[in-house]
Design a protein around this motif. Structure first.
Motif, PDB file in Angstrom:
ATOM      1  N   ASP A 231      -7.281   9.114  -0.104  1.00 60.10           N
ATOM      2  CA  ASP A 231      -7.195   7.845   0.610  1.00 60.10           C
ATOM      3  C   ASP A 231      -7.051   6.680  -0.350  1.00 60.10           C
ATOM      4  N   ILE A 232      -6.432   5.603   0.147  1.00 58.81           N
ATOM      5  CA  ILE A 232      -6.298   4.378  -0.624  1.00 58.81           C
ATOM      6  C   ILE A 232      -6.625   3.199   0.288  1.00 58.81           C
ATOM      7  N   THR A 233      -7.325   2.214  -0.257  1.00 57.98           N
ATOM      8  CA  THR A 233      -7.615   0.977   0.460  1.00 57.98           C
ATOM      9  C   THR A 233      -7.188  -0.186  -0.412  1.00 57.98           C
ATOM     10  N   VAL A 234      -6.368  -1.057   0.145  1.00 57.15           N
ATOM     11  CA  VAL A 234      -5.979  -2.289  -0.542  1.00 57.15           C
ATOM     12  C   VAL A 234      -6.497  -3.445   0.304  1.00 57.15           C
ATOM     13  N   GLN A 235      -7.409  -4.227  -0.274  1.00 57.25           N
ATOM     14  CA  GLN A 235      -8.002  -5.306   0.504  1.00 57.25           C
ATOM     15  C   GLN A 235      -8.018  -6.605  -0.273  1.00 57.25           C
TER      16      GLN A 235
ATOM     17  N   THR B 240       0.828  -1.209   0.000  1.00 57.19           N
ATOM     18  CA  THR B 240       0.000   0.000   0.000  1.00 57.19           C
ATOM     19  C   THR B 240       0.858   1.252   0.000  1.00 57.19           C
ATOM     20  N   SER B 241       1.906   1.253   0.806  1.00 60.10           N
ATOM     21  CA  SER B 241       2.810   2.401   0.839  1.00 60.10           C
ATOM     22  C   SER B 241       3.455   2.631  -0.521  1.00 60.10           C
ATOM     23  N   LEU B 242       3.929   1.564  -1.144  1.00 59.64           N
ATOM     24  CA  LEU B 242       4.560   1.694  -2.462  1.00 59.64           C
ATOM     25  C   LEU B 242       3.555   2.164  -3.511  1.00 59.64           C
ATOM     26  N   LEU B 243       2.322   1.687  -3.419  1.00 56.11           N
ATOM     27  CA  LEU B 243       1.297   2.076  -4.389  1.00 56.11           C
ATOM     28  C   LEU B 243       0.946   3.554  -4.289  1.00 56.11           C
ATOM     29  N   THR B 244       0.877   4.081  -3.066  1.00 52.01           N
ATOM     30  CA  THR B 244       0.510   5.494  -2.917  1.00 52.01           C
ATOM     31  C   THR B 244       1.497   6.382  -3.648  1.00 52.01           C
ATOM     32  N   ALA B 245       2.775   5.990  -3.646  1.00 54.57           N
ATOM     33  CA  ALA B 245       3.794   6.811  -4.286  1.00 54.57           C
ATOM     34  C   ALA B 245       3.732   6.726  -5.804  1.00 54.57           C
ATOM     35  N   THR B 246       3.226   5.614  -6.355  1.00 54.49           N
ATOM     36  CA  THR B 246       3.131   5.493  -7.815  1.00 54.49           C
ATOM     37  C   THR B 246       1.907   6.226  -8.353  1.00 54.49           C
ATOM     38  N   LEU B 247       0.871   6.359  -7.525  1.00 58.74           N
ATOM     39  CA  LEU B 247      -0.383   6.920  -8.017  1.00 58.74           C
ATOM     40  C   LEU B 247      -0.385   8.450  -8.034  1.00 58.74           C
ATOM     41  N   LYS B 248       0.442   9.067  -7.185  1.00 56.64           N
ATOM     42  CA  LYS B 248       0.568  10.522  -7.165  1.00 56.64           C
ATOM     43  C   LYS B 248      -0.793  11.209  -7.039  1.00 56.64           C
ATOM     44  N   PHE B 249      -1.421  11.040  -5.885  1.00 49.45           N
ATOM     45  CA  PHE B 249      -2.746  11.609  -5.647  1.00 49.45           C
ATOM     46  C   PHE B 249      -2.804  12.155  -4.226  1.00 49.45           C
ATOM     47  N   ASN B 250      -3.800  12.977  -3.967  1.00 47.04           N
ATOM     48  CA  ASN B 250      -4.104  13.422  -2.611  1.00 47.04           C
ATOM     49  C   ASN B 250      -5.425  12.793  -2.212  1.00 47.04           C
TER      50      ASN B 250
ATOM     51  N   LEU C 243      -6.688 -13.283  -7.360  1.00 52.82           N
ATOM     52  CA  LEU C 243      -5.469 -13.708  -6.671  1.00 52.82           C
ATOM     53  C   LEU C 243      -4.994 -15.030  -7.276  1.00 52.82           C
ATOM     54  N   GLU C 244      -4.291 -14.920  -8.381  1.00 51.56           N
ATOM     55  CA  GLU C 244      -3.828 -16.107  -9.081  1.00 51.56           C
ATOM     56  C   GLU C 244      -2.344 -16.383  -8.861  1.00 51.56           C
ATOM     57  N   GLY C 245      -1.613 -15.433  -8.288  1.00 51.73           N
ATOM     58  CA  GLY C 245      -0.193 -15.633  -8.024  1.00 51.73           C
ATOM     59  C   GLY C 245       0.032 -16.379  -6.718  1.00 51.73           C
ATOM     60  N   GLU C 246       1.244 -16.875  -6.544  1.00 51.70           N
ATOM     61  CA  GLU C 246       1.592 -17.591  -5.322  1.00 51.70           C
ATOM     62  C   GLU C 246       1.879 -16.638  -4.170  1.00 51.70           C
ATOM     63  N   THR C 247       2.262 -15.409  -4.489  1.00 53.98           N
ATOM     64  CA  THR C 247       2.579 -14.410  -3.470  1.00 53.98           C
ATOM     65  C   THR C 247       1.820 -13.126  -3.762  1.00 53.98           C
ATOM     66  N   LEU C 248       1.761 -12.256  -2.765  1.00 53.29           N
ATOM     67  CA  LEU C 248       1.093 -10.967  -2.955  1.00 53.29           C
ATOM     68  C   LEU C 248       1.812 -10.141  -4.009  1.00 53.29           C
ATOM     69  N   ALA C 249       3.152 -10.173  -4.021  1.00 55.80           N
ATOM     70  CA  ALA C 249       3.918  -9.411  -5.013  1.00 55.80           C
ATOM     71  C   ALA C 249       3.562  -9.864  -6.423  1.00 55.80           C
ATOM     72  N   GLU C 250       3.418 -11.171  -6.637  1.00 55.83           N
ATOM     73  CA  GLU C 250       3.037 -11.680  -7.961  1.00 55.83           C
ATOM     74  C   GLU C 250       1.642 -11.197  -8.342  1.00 55.83           C
ATOM     75  N   CYS C 251       0.735 -11.167  -7.384  1.00 55.33           N
ATOM     76  CA  CYS C 251      -0.626 -10.686  -7.659  1.00 55.33           C
ATOM     77  C   CYS C 251      -0.624  -9.205  -8.018  1.00 55.33           C
ATOM     78  N   LEU C 252       0.231  -8.423  -7.367  1.00 56.32           N
ATOM     79  CA  LEU C 252       0.322  -7.001  -7.676  1.00 56.32           C
ATOM     80  C   LEU C 252       0.975  -6.767  -9.029  1.00 56.32           C
ATOM     81  N   ASP C 253       1.962  -7.594  -9.374  1.00 59.01           N
ATOM     82  CA  ASP C 253       2.545  -7.504 -10.714  1.00 59.01           C
ATOM     83  C   ASP C 253       1.454  -7.731 -11.764  1.00 59.01           C
ATOM     84  N   ALA C 254       0.567  -8.691 -11.498  1.00 63.16           N
ATOM     85  CA  ALA C 254      -0.534  -8.974 -12.418  1.00 63.16           C
ATOM     86  C   ALA C 254      -1.492  -7.783 -12.488  1.00 63.16           C
TER      87      ALA C 254
END
Length: 286
Positions: A64-68, A52-62, A131-142
């Motif tokens: 709220d963000i929710t990742v669930q 979530t922290s990494l995503l907020t920096a890529t989105l460049k917005f003011n 959620l088709e990846g084995e890890t959360l990072a793989e799912c986020l890459d997708a």
């Protein structure tokens, strides 16, 4: 002195690639301290917090963000709420047993990830990925591939440092306007970054990490942004919620328990309302 719980942005000057590095150990510990989650669920929340922290920096917005994450496994919900100021909170809802060696799929079952961005100004955005990846990072890459955003790779590490849970991660992303050849350079940098160990993220200074990984590259490091645990609950918010409920239901609870005890599922704070407080809430509503 090494400062934890910071988001660092950096840029490869000779390539169209940017990066982020984040550590969230203290925020992570604050998030867990009022809960008794099994270790695999603690790890999942740490990974979500980093992401979530990494995503907020890529989105460049003011705003709220929710990742669930939701699914039909014993972990029904795992969620992180944050904002562009890097103020984070998170929790999970569990219905069933979690084994010590449980994987993401074991915990969530058939599930999906929902990323919701609510800017202070402008349209609300929501992205959904299975959620088709084995890890959360793989799912986020997708997720990044599916949303047709810039080529992006995430690296998430969790573990125990000095007897406490710790988490950190990195992100690499092509800049807008990157040429075809830049994908090859991104791939090269990804290979280097894959070698990062959790212990290095948790204990080393940012400059030392970047030198170890990219000592042959010209890297510009920008001023960091602090990350902190911050819960948005309050007595007034609870009162506003109670004001929307049927008065008959509130009276039934008061008759049975003598009070209404509202507990924040994020921070564990209790807000107590007696009959007098409920009368005042209903008077204001009228």
């Amino acid at each position: 002195m090494i400062k934890h719980d910071q988001l660092h942005r950096f840029l490869f000057e000779s390539h169209s690639v940017r990066g982020e590095l984040v550590t969230v150990s203290e925020t992570y510990q604050r998030m867990l301290e009022n809960h008794n989650f099994p270790q695999p669920v603690q790890q999942l929340l740490g990974e979500l917090l980093v992401a979530t922290s990494l995503l907020t920096a890529t989105l460049k917005f003011n705003g709220d963000i929710t990742v669930q994450i939701q699914g039909d496994g014993p972990v029904k919900l795992a969620v992180i709420n944050g904002n562009n100021q890097q103020q984070m909170r998170g929790t999970a809802r569990i219905d069933g047993d979690i084994r010590a060696e449980s994987s993401l799929r074991d915990m969530v079952g058939n599930g999906y990830m929902v990323i919701t961005v609510t800017p202070t100004e402008g349209e609300r955005y929501q992205g959904v990925v299975a959620l088709e990846g084995e890890t959360l990072a793989e799912c986020l890459d997708a997720y990044f591939r599916q949303s047709e955003q810039l080529p992006t790779r995430l690296f998430i590490r969790t573990g125990v440092q000095d007897g406490k849970m710790a988490a950190g991660g990195m992100l690499l992303q092509n800049l807008p306007g990157a040429q075809t050849g830049d994908d090859d350079m991104l791939g090269h940098l990804v290979q280097l970054t894959t070698t990062i160990k959790g212990e290095e993220l948790f204990t080393l200074d940012i400059k030392e990490i970047l030198y170890r990984l990219y000592h042959e590259e010209d890297v510009t490091l920008y001023e960091p942004q602090q990350i902190e645990f911050r819960c948005g609950c309050s007595h007034q918010r609870c009162a506003d919620t109670l004001a929307t409920l049927p008065e008959e239901d509130l009276r039934d609870i008061l008759h049975k328990d003598g009070k209404i005890d509202m507990e924040c599922e994020f921070c564990g704070m209790h807000y107590i309302f007696d009959e007098k407080a409920i009368d005042e809430i209903k008077e204001v509503k009228q």
